[in-house]
Design a protein around this motif. Sequence first.
Motif, PDB file in Angstrom:
ATOM      1  N   GLU A  16       2.078   6.760 -13.478  1.00  0.00           N
ATOM      2  CA  GLU A  16       0.780   6.164 -13.788  1.00  0.00           C
ATOM      3  C   GLU A  16      -0.358   6.879 -13.065  1.00  0.00           C
ATOM      4  N   ASN A  17      -0.070   7.384 -11.870  1.00  0.00           N
ATOM      5  CA  ASN A  17      -1.080   8.095 -11.084  1.00  0.00           C
ATOM      6  C   ASN A  17      -1.034   9.603 -11.298  1.00  0.00           C
ATOM      7  N   LYS A  18      -0.259  10.037 -12.277  1.00  0.00           N
ATOM      8  CA  LYS A  18      -0.150  11.448 -12.663  1.00  0.00           C
ATOM      9  C   LYS A  18       0.237  12.349 -11.490  1.00  0.00           C
ATOM     10  N   LEU A  19       1.217  11.897 -10.718  1.00  0.00           N
ATOM     11  CA  LEU A  19       1.720  12.675  -9.599  1.00  0.00           C
ATOM     12  C   LEU A  19       2.927  13.484 -10.034  1.00  0.00           C
ATOM     13  N   VAL A  68       8.728   0.019 -10.314  1.00  0.00           N
ATOM     14  CA  VAL A  68       9.643   1.038  -9.817  1.00  0.00           C
ATOM     15  C   VAL A  68       8.778   2.213  -9.360  1.00  0.00           C
ATOM     16  N   LEU A  69       9.172   2.849  -8.282  1.00  0.00           N
ATOM     17  CA  LEU A  69       8.382   3.927  -7.689  1.00  0.00           C
ATOM     18  C   LEU A  69       8.080   5.043  -8.699  1.00  0.00           C
ATOM     19  N   ARG A  70       9.013   5.372  -9.570  1.00  0.00           N
ATOM     20  CA  ARG A  70       8.796   6.403 -10.591  1.00  0.00           C
ATOM     21  C   ARG A  70       7.620   6.042 -11.490  1.00  0.00           C
ATOM     22  N   ASN A  71       7.535   4.792 -11.909  1.00  0.00           N
ATOM     23  CA  ASN A  71       6.447   4.362 -12.791  1.00  0.00           C
ATOM     24  C   ASN A  71       5.093   4.441 -12.095  1.00  0.00           C
ATOM     25  N   VAL A  72       5.052   4.089 -10.820  1.00  0.00           N
ATOM     26  CA  VAL A  72       3.809   4.182 -10.052  1.00  0.00           C
ATOM     27  C   VAL A  72       3.348   5.637  -9.993  1.00  0.00           C
ATOM     28  N   GLU A 113       0.859  -1.185   0.000  1.00  0.00           N
ATOM     29  CA  GLU A 113       0.000   0.000   0.000  1.00  0.00           C
ATOM     30  C   GLU A 113       0.892   1.231   0.000  1.00  0.00           C
ATOM     31  N   LEU A 114       0.690   2.122  -0.951  1.00  0.00           N
ATOM     32  CA  LEU A 114       1.490   3.341  -1.055  1.00  0.00           C
ATOM     33  C   LEU A 114       0.622   4.557  -0.761  1.00  0.00           C
ATOM     34  N   GLU A 115       1.171   5.487   0.010  1.00  0.00           N
ATOM     35  CA  GLU A 115       0.522   6.774   0.270  1.00  0.00           C
ATOM     36  C   GLU A 115       1.483   7.862  -0.163  1.00  0.00           C
ATOM     37  N   PHE A 116       1.009   8.769  -1.011  1.00  0.00           N
ATOM     38  CA  PHE A 116       1.845   9.860  -1.508  1.00  0.00           C
ATOM     39  C   PHE A 116       1.360  11.176  -0.919  1.00  0.00           C
ATOM     40  N   LEU A 117       2.270  11.864  -0.225  1.00  0.00           N
ATOM     41  CA  LEU A 117       1.980  13.171   0.351  1.00  0.00           C
ATOM     42  C   LEU A 117       2.523  14.250  -0.569  1.00  0.00           C
ATOM     43  N   GLY A 118       1.938  15.440  -0.504  1.00  0.00           N
ATOM     44  CA  GLY A 118       2.401  16.564  -1.307  1.00  0.00           C
ATOM     45  C   GLY A 118       3.741  17.081  -0.828  1.00  0.00           C
ATOM     46  N   PRO A 119       4.314  18.038  -1.550  1.00  0.00           N
ATOM     47  CA  PRO A 119       5.625  18.577  -1.188  1.00  0.00           C
ATOM     48  C   PRO A 119       5.689  19.191   0.207  1.00  0.00           C
ATOM     49  N   VAL A 127      -3.814  13.418  -0.173  1.00  0.00           N
ATOM     50  CA  VAL A 127      -3.013  12.202  -0.025  1.00  0.00           C
ATOM     51  C   VAL A 127      -3.562  11.189  -1.012  1.00  0.00           C
ATOM     52  N   LEU A 128      -2.708  10.734  -1.910  1.00  0.00           N
ATOM     53  CA  LEU A 128      -3.131   9.717  -2.867  1.00  0.00           C
ATOM     54  C   LEU A 128      -2.735   8.358  -2.323  1.00  0.00           C
ATOM     55  N   LYS A 129      -3.684   7.427  -2.295  1.00  0.00           N
ATOM     56  CA  LYS A 129      -3.410   6.069  -1.844  1.00  0.00           C
ATOM     57  C   LYS A 129      -3.590   5.125  -3.018  1.00  0.00           C
TER      58      LYS A 129
END
Length: 158
Positions: A78-81, A71-75, A48-54, A60-62
């Motif tokens: 794909e989620n347009k982060l 690879v984390l870059r591809n994830v 499970e990945l959670e992405f926080l803003g700068p 928060v995108l989960k």
Amino acid sequence: MAVSPAFSICQCEFSSPLRFIPRKKARPLFSNLQDGSEQPSSEPAAIELEFLGPDGKGDVLKTSVKSGEKVLRNVMRENKLELYGLYGKLMNCGGGGSCGTCIVEILEGQELLSQPTSAEKKHLKQKPGTWRLACQTIVGDKSNAGRVVVQRLPQKKK
């Protein structure tokens, strides 16, 4: 109109015709298991990945990915982060690990990611140990599962 020999189509002869050999019937992968025994799961574990803003706040995108497959870059793409700062948008290497512009900070779950590569050690030698290059970080190892919290663009953090 005659065709000159220099431009003629190759007239190759084969000494024997091609033969196609049929494949053998595939054996079951777990043929040695007896009735009633559990078969290993064919599905890899999920991370499970959670992405926080700068700034560490805001949306928060989960998302969830199969362990060891991305690879984390591809994830993130794909989620347009947003992955790059201004310089990185113009000068990134496209995931080769040669520019050092796809920096992320791993706030939780560092043990669920691949070990730092030599490219990461080179580009991040004077940065905090929690910083990673997204293009060099594999999420999971096909057997582990858990939660990883990633902060995007940590260099913008106040």
